[in-house]
Design a protein around this motif. Structure first.
Motif, PDB file in Angstrom:
ATOM      1  N   LEU A   1      -0.457  60.330  42.307  1.00 44.22           N
ATOM      2  CA  LEU A   1       0.763  60.758  42.515  1.00 44.22           C
ATOM      3  C   LEU A   1       1.851  59.589  43.034  1.00 44.22           C
ATOM      4  N   LEU A   2       1.165  59.111  44.035  1.00 45.67           N
ATOM      5  CA  LEU A   2       2.118  58.086  44.867  1.00 45.67           C
ATOM      6  C   LEU A   2       2.088  56.829  44.211  1.00 45.67           C
ATOM      7  N   HIS A   3       1.143  56.604  43.213  1.00 48.40           N
ATOM      8  CA  HIS A   3       1.227  55.276  42.642  1.00 48.40           C
ATOM      9  C   HIS A   3       2.606  54.753  41.992  1.00 48.40           C
ATOM     10  N   SER A   4       2.847  53.524  42.162  1.00 48.96           N
ATOM     11  CA  SER A   4       4.107  52.854  41.513  1.00 48.96           C
ATOM     12  C   SER A   4       3.609  52.630  40.077  1.00 48.96           C
ATOM     13  N   VAL A   5       4.691  53.327  39.079  1.00 45.45           N
ATOM     14  CA  VAL A   5       4.411  52.927  37.652  1.00 45.45           C
ATOM     15  C   VAL A   5       5.498  52.831  36.960  1.00 45.45           C
ATOM     16  N   ARG A   6       5.331  51.836  35.868  1.00 48.64           N
ATOM     17  CA  ARG A   6       6.439  51.249  35.117  1.00 48.64           C
ATOM     18  C   ARG A   6       6.185  51.785  33.683  1.00 48.64           C
ATOM     19  N   ILE A   7       7.484  52.371  33.136  1.00 47.04           N
ATOM     20  CA  ILE A   7       7.427  52.823  31.630  1.00 47.04           C
ATOM     21  C   ILE A   7       8.380  51.490  30.793  1.00 47.04           C
TER      22      ILE A   7
ATOM     23  N   ASP B   1       0.136  51.262  35.522  1.00 50.00           N
ATOM     24  CA  ASP B   1       0.261  51.671  36.924  1.00 50.00           C
ATOM     25  C   ASP B   1       0.019  50.336  37.784  1.00 50.00           C
ATOM     26  N   ASP B   2       1.250  49.948  38.390  1.00 42.60           N
ATOM     27  CA  ASP B   2       1.279  48.709  39.185  1.00 42.60           C
ATOM     28  C   ASP B   2       0.475  48.941  40.436  1.00 42.60           C
ATOM     29  N   THR B   3       0.262  50.031  40.826  1.00 40.44           N
ATOM     30  CA  THR B   3      -0.641  50.117  42.102  1.00 40.44           C
ATOM     31  C   THR B   3      -2.109  49.644  41.735  1.00 40.44           C
ATOM     32  N   THR B   4      -2.879  50.042  40.689  1.00 39.58           N
ATOM     33  CA  THR B   4      -3.979  49.857  40.305  1.00 39.58           C
ATOM     34  C   THR B   4      -4.138  48.533  39.448  1.00 39.58           C
ATOM     35  N   GLY B   5      -2.843  48.121  38.940  1.00 38.51           N
ATOM     36  CA  GLY B   5      -3.023  47.167  37.857  1.00 38.51           C
ATOM     37  C   GLY B   5      -3.634  47.558  36.443  1.00 38.51           C
ATOM     38  N   THR B   6      -3.434  49.015  36.188  1.00 42.97           N
ATOM     39  CA  THR B   6      -3.890  49.195  35.072  1.00 42.97           C
ATOM     40  C   THR B   6      -2.947  49.758  34.049  1.00 42.97           C
ATOM     41  N   THR B   7      -3.156  49.887  32.571  1.00 46.74           N
ATOM     42  CA  THR B   7      -2.269  50.466  31.877  1.00 46.74           C
ATOM     43  C   THR B   7      -2.717  51.820  31.656  1.00 46.74           C
ATOM     44  N   LEU B   8      -1.999  52.690  31.614  1.00 42.36           N
ATOM     45  CA  LEU B   8      -2.105  54.096  31.592  1.00 42.36           C
ATOM     46  C   LEU B   8      -2.074  54.604  30.174  1.00 42.36           C
ATOM     47  N   ALA B   9      -1.234  53.948  29.470  1.00 38.32           N
ATOM     48  CA  ALA B   9      -0.842  54.513  28.247  1.00 38.32           C
ATOM     49  C   ALA B   9      -0.570  53.206  27.241  1.00 38.32           C
ATOM     50  N   ALA B  10      -0.620  52.964  26.003  1.00 34.63           N
ATOM     51  CA  ALA B  10       0.147  51.958  25.227  1.00 34.63           C
ATOM     52  C   ALA B  10       0.503  52.433  23.891  1.00 34.63           C
ATOM     53  N   GLY B  11       1.589  51.795  23.528  1.00 35.04           N
ATOM     54  CA  GLY B  11       1.986  52.372  22.182  1.00 35.04           C
ATOM     55  C   GLY B  11       2.389  53.875  21.882  1.00 35.04           C
ATOM     56  N   GLN B  12       3.137  54.476  22.996  1.00 35.51           N
ATOM     57  CA  GLN B  12       3.386  55.690  22.925  1.00 35.51           C
ATOM     58  C   GLN B  12       4.645  55.881  22.278  1.00 35.51           C
ATOM     59  N   ALA B  13       4.754  57.111  21.181  1.00 34.33           N
ATOM     60  CA  ALA B  13       5.996  57.175  20.607  1.00 34.33           C
ATOM     61  C   ALA B  13       6.990  57.630  21.400  1.00 34.33           C
ATOM     62  N   TYR B  14       8.047  57.172  21.271  1.00 36.63           N
ATOM     63  CA  TYR B  14       9.261  57.742  22.002  1.00 36.63           C
ATOM     64  C   TYR B  14      10.083  58.927  21.213  1.00 36.63           C
ATOM     65  N   ALA B  15      10.481  60.009  21.874  1.00 35.30           N
ATOM     66  CA  ALA B  15      11.526  61.051  21.398  1.00 35.30           C
ATOM     67  C   ALA B  15      12.489  61.327  22.547  1.00 35.30           C
ATOM     68  N   SER B  16      13.711  61.068  22.342  1.00 38.80           N
ATOM     69  CA  SER B  16      14.802  61.451  23.275  1.00 38.80           C
ATOM     70  C   SER B  16      14.609  62.744  23.784  1.00 38.80           C
ATOM     71  N   GLY B  17      14.547  62.888  25.238  1.00 34.67           N
ATOM     72  CA  GLY B  17      14.062  64.164  25.838  1.00 34.67           C
ATOM     73  C   GLY B  17      12.736  64.799  25.966  1.00 34.67           C
ATOM     74  N   ASN B  18      11.731  64.299  25.274  1.00 32.39           N
ATOM     75  CA  ASN B  18      10.514  64.555  25.370  1.00 32.39           C
ATOM     76  C   ASN B  18      10.044  64.279  26.666  1.00 32.39           C
ATOM     77  N   ASN B  19       8.902  65.009  27.142  1.00 31.19           N
ATOM     78  CA  ASN B  19       8.275  64.969  28.605  1.00 31.19           C
ATOM     79  C   ASN B  19       7.427  63.637  28.438  1.00 31.19           C
TER      80      ASN B  19
END
Length: 645
Positions: free
Chosen positions: A471-477, A489-507
């Motif tokens: 939870l406390l890891h620093s994350v960039r979208i 995930d900048d804390t671990t230097g790993t990519t949590l997900a790649a190429g995710q589809a964007y939709a306005s307002g989605n979780n």
């Protein structure tokens, strides 16, 4: 005539001599333990008929008897048994009272010190010194719980050893009493006289035995049969029964005395049967003080560790770790099978129910259709399914039961000890100041970094406790295309997900948090390539959890019955002190009664020096008078001879 006078005087002389010798023997044994005053019994000799009537032929000694009062002898045995029972109880309870109540050996001061250290962390959550103080206080608390449990375990082991030693001593005395019974029978059969010295020895042995166990003595035909408990024969005439020890059927860790009949050991005799003597005091102390104390200390250790862990799990430490226990605690042998099969029962304590746990053990029994759970502290019970019996009325006992390995059989039973051995197993789960979770996790920044679009990001929501470990890891979208993004995930230097589809307002949910990115109101409205949103949480400087840890000290809902941790322990200390005080008072009362009964007995059976001194004078005068009679008879005989000459 002169010869008759001399013979009569000689019997008087012999009788007086016997009286003098008996009085001197009484005086000599005035301080002999168990000695009963002797009394010479006289009888008149068969008189001679001289034609005018019967003239006495003197006196003879019929017997020398010991003076016994059976009622007072029995009262001495009964009162002495109670005095020893309460005296032994008071000694053990007093020692435990001092240990539990002492600042250096009890738990009270250590509990207070722990919460004082928690308060320091609440006041200075980033202070390494305050955090180290809490770690040290936690270690001290763990060590003290461990030490108290070790002490209680040693007391239990010592009592088992004392029970064995006392049983061996009872067997020795029983064997001696049986041997003396045989000797008394043989002596009295051959001499037709009472075996006073042997009876005194037996009386002393019976008193010694009454100091060890409550006994009933039945005298018949010169033999004393000894019974214990509910009428179990320990000595029958010249035969002694052997006592042994056997594990308590409902609590195998404790030994009970039992009758050994050949190769068969009869069921153990508990406090409902053994009510007196040092042995009765041992068993009563174990049931009324030691076992409740062990259960209460284990319950306190488990509840305190669990509830502190519940609070600590809600926080985050300086390393960004969450869901960490402060203590570790592992009860053992929670369900001990008392039957002949290997069917097991598992005990589960939901952490939220720790404050419902009572300071009692339970007996679970199965009749083939229903289970019955009985609380040993007060006898309350519930019958039904295994899932239902842990609720008495509407009150949960704080744990659940389930069948483990094997299949329970009708008639089987288990000793249920939900928190057994918790005080010994208590340990620290963290060791470093940085691991103290004093803060509650919270988002510190949701930042749009140099974005080209007017799209906005919501404040994150997050689940827990328990929290996602990251939870406390620093994350960039990071948007790699107008409708595609990566999560890094900048804390671990790993990519949590790649190429995710964007939709306005989605979780968008990762690491236990959720945000929504929404197209903006001005062009360009949707996120553009290179747009970045940073999600950061922190737990540094916040003292929310530290305050909760400190506040747990005064929470009266911590322990079942409306007690705080400290007041629950103080309740235990007060209980033990009360038991020790009551036992001491009862011991003193019974010692006073014992002295009174012994005084009454000794007034009848004991040696009174004034009385014996008077008897010496009495028999001395009788002896002198008899000697004078012999002298007079000699003079008459000489005068008769002179007449003949």
């Amino acid at each position: 005539m002169a010869i008759g006078l001399i013979n009569t005087a000689l019997t008087a002389l012999d009788a007086a001599r016997a009286g003098l010798q008996n009085a001197q023997n009484n005086i000599a044994n005035v301080n002999t333990v168990g000695y009963h005053r002797r009394e010479v019994v006289y009888g008149t000799n068969t008189p001679a008929f001289n034609g005018s009537g019967f003239l006495g032929a003197g006196v003879h000694v019929e017997t020398v008897r010991g003076i016994y009062n059976q009622f007072l002898e029995s009262e001495v045995l009964a009162t002495q048994s109670l005095a020893e029972r309460y005296g032994n109880y008071a000694i053990h309870a007093g020692t435990m009272d001092k240990m539990l109540g002492d600042t250096n050996s009890g738990l009270s001061g250590t509990i207070q010190n722990f919460f004082a250290a928690a308060n320091e962390v609440a006041n200075a959550p980033t202070s390494t010194a305050a955090r180290q103080s809490l770690i040290s206080a936690g270690n001290s608390l763990v060590n003290r719980f461990n030490a108290v449990e070790d002490y209680l375990a040693s007391v239990r082991a010592n009592i088992n050893a004392e029970v064995r030693a006392t049983v061996e001593e009872i067997n020795r005395l029983a064997g001696q009493i049986a041997t003396i019974n045989k000797q008394i029978t043989a002596f009295q059969a051959s001499s037709q006289q009472p075996a006073n010295d042997l009876m005194d020895t037996r009386s002393r042995l019976l008193e010694d035995m009454s100091k060890l166990i409550n006994i009933t003595v039945l005298d018949e035909n010169g033999q004393s049969s000894v019974f214990i408990g509910n009428g179990q024969a320990l000595v029958l005439g010249s035969t002694a029964t052997t006592l042994t020890t056997t594990p308590n059927a409902s609590d195998p860790e404790n030994l009970l005395p039992a009758i050994q009949s050949g190769a068969t050991t009869l069921p153990g005799m508990d406090t409902s049967v053994i009510t007196g003597g040092a042995l009765g005091g041992l068993l009563a102390f174990r049931e009324e003080v030691l076992k409740p104390t062990q259960t209460a200390v284990d319950r306190l250790a488990y509840v305190m560790a669990t509830e502190i862990n519940e609070i600590h799990n809600d926080g985050a430490d300086l390393n960004g770790n969450v869901n960490q226990n402060f203590f570790s605690v592992t009860p053992t042998q929670q369900a001990l099978n008392l039957g002949s099969t290997a069917a097991s029962i598992t005990v589960t304590i939901p952490p939220a129910n720790a404050n419902l746990l009572t300071d009692s053990d339970y007996i679970l029994s199965y009749d083939g259709a229903n289970y019955t759970l009985t609380r040993l502290s007060d006898g309350m019970s519930a019958t039904g399914t295994l899932a239902a019996v842990t609720t008495f009325g509407s009150t949960s006992q704080g744990f659940t039961l389930a069948v483990g390995a094997g299949v329970p059989a009708a008639g089987e039973s288990w000793l249920i000890r939900p928190t057994h051995d918790s005080a010994r197993s208590l340990a620290m789960a963290i060791t470093q100041p940085s691991q103290v979770a004093a803060a509650q996790p919270a988002p510190t920044s949701i930042v749009a970094i140099g974005n080209a679009s007017s799209a906005t990001v919501s404040a994150p929501t997050f689940a827990g406790p328990p929290y996602n470990a990251a939870l406390l890891h620093s994350v960039r979208i990071v948007f790699t295309a107008p409708a595609t993004y990566d999560v890094i995930d900048d804390t671990t230097g790993t990519t949590l997900a790649a190429g995710q589809a964007y939709a306005s307002g989605n979780n968008i949910s990762y690491n236990g948090w959720t945000v929504q990115i929404t197209d903006g109101a001005t062009a360009p409205a949707p996120p553009q390539v290179g747009d970045t949103y940073s999600v950061k949480f922190q737990a540094t400087g916040d003292n929310t959890i530290g305050l909760q840890l400190a506040a747990a000290q005064s929470n009266s809902a911590n322990v079942e019955g409306g007690f705080t941790f400290s007041s629950a322990y103080n309740k235990l200390v007060n209980y033990v002190a009360s038991q020790a005080s009551d036992a001491k008072l009862s011991s003193e009362t019974n010692k006073t009664l014992l002295n009174d009964v012994k005084t009454q007995r000794d007034s009848i059976s004991g040696v009174n020096l004034d009385e014996e001194a008077a008897k010496l004078i009495q028999f001395q005068q009788a002896y002198q008078a008899a000697a004078k009679s012999i002298q007079t008879s000699n003079s008459l005989f000489d005068e008769l001879l002179n007449v003949v000459r």
